[in-house]
Design a protein around this motif. Structure first.
Motif, PDB file in Angstrom:
ATOM      1  N   GLY A 249      75.154 -25.025  17.067  1.00  0.00           N
ATOM      2  CA  GLY A 249      74.562 -26.342  17.322  1.00  0.00           C
ATOM      3  C   GLY A 249      74.270 -27.090  16.028  1.00  0.00           C
ATOM      4  O   GLY A 249      74.512 -28.296  15.922  1.00  0.00           O
ATOM      5  N   VAL A 250      73.766 -26.371  15.031  1.00  0.00           N
ATOM      6  CA  VAL A 250      73.480 -26.981  13.731  1.00  0.00           C
ATOM      7  C   VAL A 250      74.784 -27.441  13.072  1.00  0.00           C
ATOM      8  O   VAL A 250      74.870 -28.549  12.541  1.00  0.00           O
ATOM      9  N   ARG A 251      75.807 -26.587  13.112  1.00  0.00           N
ATOM     10  CA  ARG A 251      77.086 -26.926  12.479  1.00  0.00           C
ATOM     11  C   ARG A 251      77.685 -28.193  13.082  1.00  0.00           C
ATOM     12  O   ARG A 251      78.114 -29.109  12.371  1.00  0.00           O
ATOM     13  N   LEU A 254      75.647 -31.274  12.026  1.00  0.00           N
ATOM     14  CA  LEU A 254      75.879 -31.650  10.630  1.00  0.00           C
ATOM     15  C   LEU A 254      77.248 -32.316  10.472  1.00  0.00           C
ATOM     16  O   LEU A 254      77.394 -33.303   9.746  1.00  0.00           O
ATOM     17  N   GLU A 255      78.249 -31.789  11.149  1.00  0.00           N
ATOM     18  CA  GLU A 255      79.586 -32.399  11.087  1.00  0.00           C
ATOM     19  C   GLU A 255      79.568 -33.816  11.643  1.00  0.00           C
ATOM     20  O   GLU A 255      80.292 -34.696  11.167  1.00  0.00           O
ATOM     21  N   PHE A 275      74.559 -28.790   4.504  1.00  0.00           N
ATOM     22  CA  PHE A 275      73.260 -29.438   4.313  1.00  0.00           C
ATOM     23  C   PHE A 275      73.225 -30.134   2.947  1.00  0.00           C
ATOM     24  O   PHE A 275      72.805 -31.285   2.832  1.00  0.00           O
ATOM     25  N   ARG A 276      73.682 -29.393   1.936  1.00  0.00           N
ATOM     26  CA  ARG A 276      73.574 -29.883   0.562  1.00  0.00           C
ATOM     27  C   ARG A 276      74.457 -31.104   0.326  1.00  0.00           C
ATOM     28  O   ARG A 276      74.075 -32.041  -0.362  1.00  0.00           O
ATOM     29  N   TYR A 285      73.315 -36.088   2.120  1.00  0.00           N
ATOM     30  CA  TYR A 285      72.761 -34.747   2.314  1.00  0.00           C
ATOM     31  C   TYR A 285      72.001 -34.732   3.634  1.00  0.00           C
ATOM     32  O   TYR A 285      71.674 -35.789   4.205  1.00  0.00           O
ATOM     33  N   SER A 286      71.719 -33.537   4.124  1.00  0.00           N
ATOM     34  CA  SER A 286      70.882 -33.392   5.317  1.00  0.00           C
ATOM     35  C   SER A 286      69.721 -32.464   4.993  1.00  0.00           C
ATOM     36  O   SER A 286      69.821 -31.627   4.092  1.00  0.00           O
TER      37      SER A 286
END
Length: 447
Positions: A249-251, A254-255, A275-276, A285-286
């Motif tokens: 879910g995070v990936r 972020l995408e 994230f970076r 960045y996130s």
């Protein structure tokens, strides 16, 4: 209050210890802070070098510590933080509640509730908040009333309803739903037309309204839908927060280009790198906002006390372990980690932002100075308000938290502020109604 509240009287806060909120924990003793009639910091200097204008009120701060006001990057103002009724979290329960809060009787009740909860946050030392899931646009209205001096409260970034899929996390009570990128874009535009200055997406299922084991963290919204929302938000200079409780879910989020990940999960090298450097986010960045306050009580307190269902408990075991690991990993990797508590959720009172700082030191490897830094300067940068607040610098808004002791020595000093100042407006003798049973319970499990 309207006329009186809008007038700011300049004052000097003299002979205080200043905790700057930087990562190393810089302290300056016997300082005087001048606040002008525009509600801004005019000077921060040694008391012996400070000339106080005659028309300024003089406040003797001997023995007191002043620091930047806290920032809470993840709040909900529709509830106080007492245990939520699991029956109302079902799709049917949410539909009933949704009809009620949007009714002729429900709307004024909700307006009154959010105003009271915002005031509680303020009096607990929080001078800026971001909401991430409102019933309607009542918080955006409150934000404008506070900004104009008509109401007391913190600076607000208001999200309006969050973005979800039909019957997804938060729907229908605090969400607009979509099934395609076009519909998602339209939902985001609708919120922006209503004046929001924050956006929230539910990328995965959540614990609060989980109806089956494994639902929390399971991907819900497509990358394409999320990207459509992010594009609209970013075109309008608005950052996007995402509810995501699994690595997948995070990936995906972020995408899609989200700016903050709420709750989070176990991280790997690929996620840390994303994230970076996130080319699809607004600023490249996130950041992660772990909300440990919302997760840990569900697994550390007996189910009979929390009142959550067996399904909610099983879901929480998986996601909370991921949240704690992710917070520690992100901190160790030097990512931007902010402070948000998910106020209004079960055992997350509006007045307990301070507790998240304690949890970051206990579970995520932060020092007290780093936790204070995260709740002030880092949060301000993450939310894009660092030009206005987050530090005690000349020209910035006078968002001040005055304490009876140095929080670098003991973060519990944050629990009972002596004075709170928001945009130059002092709240003398701040006082909030505490839920003693909840406080005692949390004190026991965390000590």
């Amino acid at each position: 209050m309207s006329r009186r509240q809008s007038v700011i009287e300049p004052f000097a806060l003299a002979h205080v210890r200043v905790v700057s909120g930087d990562e190393s924990g810089t302290v300056r003793n016997n300082m005087t802070v001048l606040v002008n009639a525009a509600g801004r910091i005019e000077q921060v200097a040694p008391s012996i070098e400070t000339s106080i204008p005659e028309e300024y009120h003089y406040l003797d701060g001997t023995g007191k510590t002043v620091m930047p006001g806290l920032i809470n990057a993840h709040t909900h103002l529709f509830a106080q933080g007492k245990p939520l009724n699991p029956k109302l979290a079902t799709p049917k329960g949410q539909r009933i509640l949704s009809q009620l809060v949007h009714s002729a009787l429900g709307r004024p009740y909700m307006s009154s509730t959010v105003a009271q909860n915002a005031k509680t946050l303020l009096e607990s030392g929080v001078t800026t908040i971001r909401t991430l899931g409102d019933v309607g646009y009542e918080v955006a209205d409150l934000r404008d009333r506070i900004a104009s001096g008509e109401a007391a409260g913190p600076r607000i970034l208001a999200s309006g309803p969050l973005m979800a899929i039909p019957e997804g996390h938060g729907a229908p009570l605090i969400a607009l739903t979509s099934s395609t990128p076009e519909e998602a874009r339209a939902c985001a535009l609708r919120n922006i037309e209503h004046g929001v200055n924050a956006i929230k997406i539910a990328a995965t299922g959540g614990v609060t309204d989980a109806q089956k084991i494994g639902e929390a963290g399971s991907p819900q919204m497509s990358i394409e839908q999320m990207r459509a929302i992010c594009e609209v938000a970013h075109e309008n200079g608005i950052i996007v927060g995402v509810h995501a409780q699994s690595a997948e879910g995070v990936r995906r989020a972020l995408e899609a280009g989200v700016d903050t990940v709420e709750h989070g999960s176990v991280l790997d090298d690929e996620l840390i790198a994303l994230f970076r450097h996130n080319p699809n986010s607004l600023r490249g960045y996130s950041a992660l906002v772990p909300t440990l306050s919302a997760g840990l009580p569900l697994t550390m307190i007996d189910q009979k006390v929390t009142g959550i269902t067996g399904i909610q408990l099983e879901n929480s075991k998986t996601v909370v372990a991921g949240m704690v690991s992710g917070a520690r990993q992100a901190h160790e990797a030097g990512l931007m980690v902010g402070v948000g508590t998910d106020t209004g959720m079960t055992f997350v009172p509006q007045y307990a932002t301070w507790r998240e700082l304690v949890l970051l030191t206990r579970f995520a490897g932060f020092t007290s100075a780093q936790a204070i830094h995260a709740a002030t300067q880092v949060n301000a940068q993450i939310l894009g308000v660092d030009d206005v607040t987050g530090s005690l610098e000349v020209g910035k808004a006078a968002d001040l938290l005055v304490l009876n002791a140095n929080p670098l020595d003991d973060l519990h000093a944050l629990e009972h502020p002596a004075l709170v100042v928001a945009a130059g407006r002092p709240v003398f003798r701040p006082n909030v109604e505490h839920f003693q049973q909840i406080d005692q319970l949390l004190d026991r499990v965390y000590e």
